[in-house]
Design a protein around this motif. Sequence first.
Motif, mmCIF file in Angstrom:
data_model
loop_
_atom_site.group_PDB
_atom_site.id
_atom_site.type_symbol
_atom_site.label_atom_id
_atom_site.label_comp_id
_atom_site.label_asym_id
_atom_site.label_seq_id
_atom_site.Cartn_x
_atom_site.Cartn_y
_atom_site.Cartn_z
ATOM 1 N N SER A 10 -1.813 -8.647 6.095
ATOM 2 C CA SER A 10 -2.698 -9.522 6.866
ATOM 3 C C SER A 10 -3.903 -8.675 7.232
ATOM 4 N N LEU A 11 -5.058 -8.973 6.634
ATOM 5 C CA LEU A 11 -6.231 -8.148 6.927
ATOM 6 C C LEU A 11 -6.664 -8.306 8.384
ATOM 7 N N ALA A 12 -6.375 -9.469 8.983
ATOM 8 C CA ALA A 12 -6.672 -9.639 10.412
ATOM 9 C C ALA A 12 -5.891 -8.622 11.234
ATOM 10 N N ASN A 13 -4.620 -8.403 10.882
ATOM 11 C CA ASN A 13 -3.807 -7.445 11.630
ATOM 12 C C ASN A 13 -4.214 -6.002 11.334
ATOM 13 N N VAL A 14 -4.571 -5.715 10.080
ATOM 14 C CA VAL A 14 -5.076 -4.367 9.762
ATOM 15 C C VAL A 14 -6.344 -4.089 10.571
ATOM 16 N N THR A 15 -7.192 -5.101 10.686
ATOM 17 C CA THR A 15 -8.438 -4.939 11.430
ATOM 18 C C THR A 15 -8.161 -4.714 12.915
ATOM 19 N N ARG A 16 -7.208 -5.446 13.465
ATOM 20 C CA ARG A 16 -6.838 -5.214 14.872
ATOM 21 C C ARG A 16 -6.373 -3.767 15.077
ATOM 22 N N TRP A 17 -5.611 -3.258 14.136
ATOM 23 C CA TRP A 17 -5.136 -1.875 14.225
ATOM 24 C C TRP A 17 -6.314 -0.890 14.127
ATOM 25 N N LEU A 18 -7.252 -1.160 13.217
ATOM 26 C CA LEU A 18 -8.451 -0.306 13.132
ATOM 27 C C LEU A 18 -9.228 -0.331 14.450
ATOM 28 N N GLY A 19 -9.261 -1.511 15.086
ATOM 29 C CA GLY A 19 -9.927 -1.619 16.382
ATOM 30 C C GLY A 19 -9.284 -0.721 17.424
ATOM 31 N N GLN A 20 -7.954 -0.649 17.395
ATOM 32 C CA GLN A 20 -7.239 0.227 18.337
ATOM 33 C C GLN A 20 -7.574 1.694 18.068
ATOM 34 N N GLN A 21 -7.668 2.062 16.788
ATOM 35 C CA GLN A 21 -8.014 3.450 16.447
ATOM 36 C C GLN A 21 -9.437 3.780 16.903
ATOM 37 N N ALA A 22 -10.333 2.808 16.736
ATOM 38 C CA ALA A 22 -11.731 3.035 17.136
ATOM 39 C C ALA A 22 -11.840 3.217 18.652
ATOM 40 N N GLU A 23 -11.157 2.348 19.391
ATOM 41 C CA GLU A 23 -11.213 2.460 20.854
ATOM 42 C C GLU A 23 -10.598 3.769 21.329
ATOM 43 N N ALA A 24 -9.511 4.186 20.702
ATOM 44 C CA ALA A 24 -8.874 5.455 21.077
ATOM 45 C C ALA A 24 -9.799 6.637 20.819
ATOM 46 N N ALA A 25 -10.698 6.477 19.848
ATOM 47 C CA ALA A 25 -11.643 7.551 19.520
ATOM 48 C C ALA A 25 -12.885 7.521 20.418
ATOM 49 N N GLY A 26 -12.986 6.505 21.280
ATOM 50 C CA GLY A 26 -14.118 6.455 22.199
ATOM 51 C C GLY A 26 -15.227 5.496 21.814
ATOM 52 N N VAL A 27 -14.964 4.621 20.844
ATOM 53 C CA VAL A 27 -15.962 3.613 20.465
ATOM 54 C C VAL A 27 -15.937 2.487 21.495
#
Length: 560
Positions: free
Chosen positions: A128-145
Amino acid sequence: MSHASLIEPGESHDPRESMEYDVVIVGGGPAGLSAAIRLKQLAARNSAAISVCVLEKGSEIGAHILSGAVMDPRAINELIPDWKEKGAPLDVPVTEDRFLFLTETGARAVPHWALPDNFKNEGNYVVSLANVTRWLGQQAEAAGVEIFPGFPAAEVLYNDDGSVKGVATGNMGIGKDGQPTENFQLGMELHAKYTLFCEGARGHLGRQLNEKFRLNRDSDPQVYGIGIKELWEIDPAKHQPGLVIHSAGWPLDPQTYGGSFLYHIDNNQVMVGFVVGLGYSNPYLSPFEEFQRYKTHPEIRRFLEGGKRVSYGARAITAGGLLSLPKLVFPGGALVGDDAGFLNASRIKGSHAAIKTGMLAADAAFDAVQAGRAADELTAYPESFKTSWLYTELHRARNFKQWMSKGLYLGTLMVGIEQKLFGGNVPWTLHHQHWDHEMLKPASQCKPIEYPKPDGKLTFDRLSSVFISNTNHEENQPAHLTLKDPGVPVNVNLRTYAGPEGRYCPAAVYEFVKNDDGNDRLVINAQNCVHCKTCDIKDPTQNIVWVTPEGGGGPNYAGM
């Protein structure tokens, strides 16, 4: 600078507040989030600081993400090598590939040895690309985006020298009459040294930038398909996790480009979808109805019968490939991912290209910011693309759509020769000659298509479909589907082309109704819009212009 700073409006008499960043990213899909993550990775490796924000028009990250999708992990391996340990939702490896040529009642499978490499998915994942994208969002926020969902970028801002200065979000609380309501809020300006536009296919601002900077003056016309998809829960006895089925042929006629996918994911679910090239010529054709018909084929219905449809959506995809890519950069910014057209139509894959181009654009932007540059052209981005594996992949597939638009049989033969015999390394190049909106023939030259009524079990109508896409818009707002000339839909589209907008729209947005005096008028049900952009692409007079609705409006895809 490490933190965004709030600037009070200056002497310009512009009442909007503004925020300053090093890089502003428009669009929280795979391209935008990958660029954001890469920028923060580079900053950490170089003990540098860089401020990055992502604007996303959906109500949350992933809300507007719709794709097949079988994902090639090559790019995510480069971006986040330990994605598996970090819990990325790539859980279903492809276990079997099937490619079928369909007739109305029969199916002929292509032997696996005869399949070109572009139809082989060993090593890929059904996601599910929607779910992959949600996970990428979590990685971005954890990195300070900093991520701002529900804030669509509505306007490009320019410096005095014409370079891109950033973007402004749309005003909130404007009524249907165009006047501010009691909920009115001014949009916000986001200024940046560089702005990356990652809006997906036919991006609203990307289109404006294309026109302003004439970015596609040296490229072929961009061409598109519409992808329509449903998520089903099926009988566990019929479920084969990792089974990937593609088809061509019926229900489309041999001259109309298109095909289907049926992917078995986990939890007894399958993703079933249909892609129709938007260069079709018969105005009576309805991609939505063709998809419903496709599900009735014996080879497809056997998986779905007794199951339950749980979600629906639609989205345009770019299909022009390498030759339709515009110039990627302009002073102060760049087009990334499908906003530029980085999709390999021969593989029906774009997420790996979105992630890779996000990384390449981020590399160029990071170096420019660290060098103290601002608002120039990030020429390192297109240069690094030309030496990347992605360029090689797209170059091999550069003729695919051109051959397939010549008809199913000739197209299949020539793609087979190019890909199977030559691995795509052929001495010839074919070019796209026309934009999709130029391809419709007058209705008088075409045969109407009779579509069967939906049965409510396997086949459905548009309104019940839109309902399960969780689409919602604030009702008291101006329609975000705008007409340059309100007379054109009746005087041209209805009279000459039999009102094609009622058929190419997969969400029942457009309908022609009779006034009391017997005259026709077009009704725009903007609240139904799933943001697929098909009308913006296919309208024969290019009279419909899609603009951003109020923040957070549109579909809310879960698991799509």
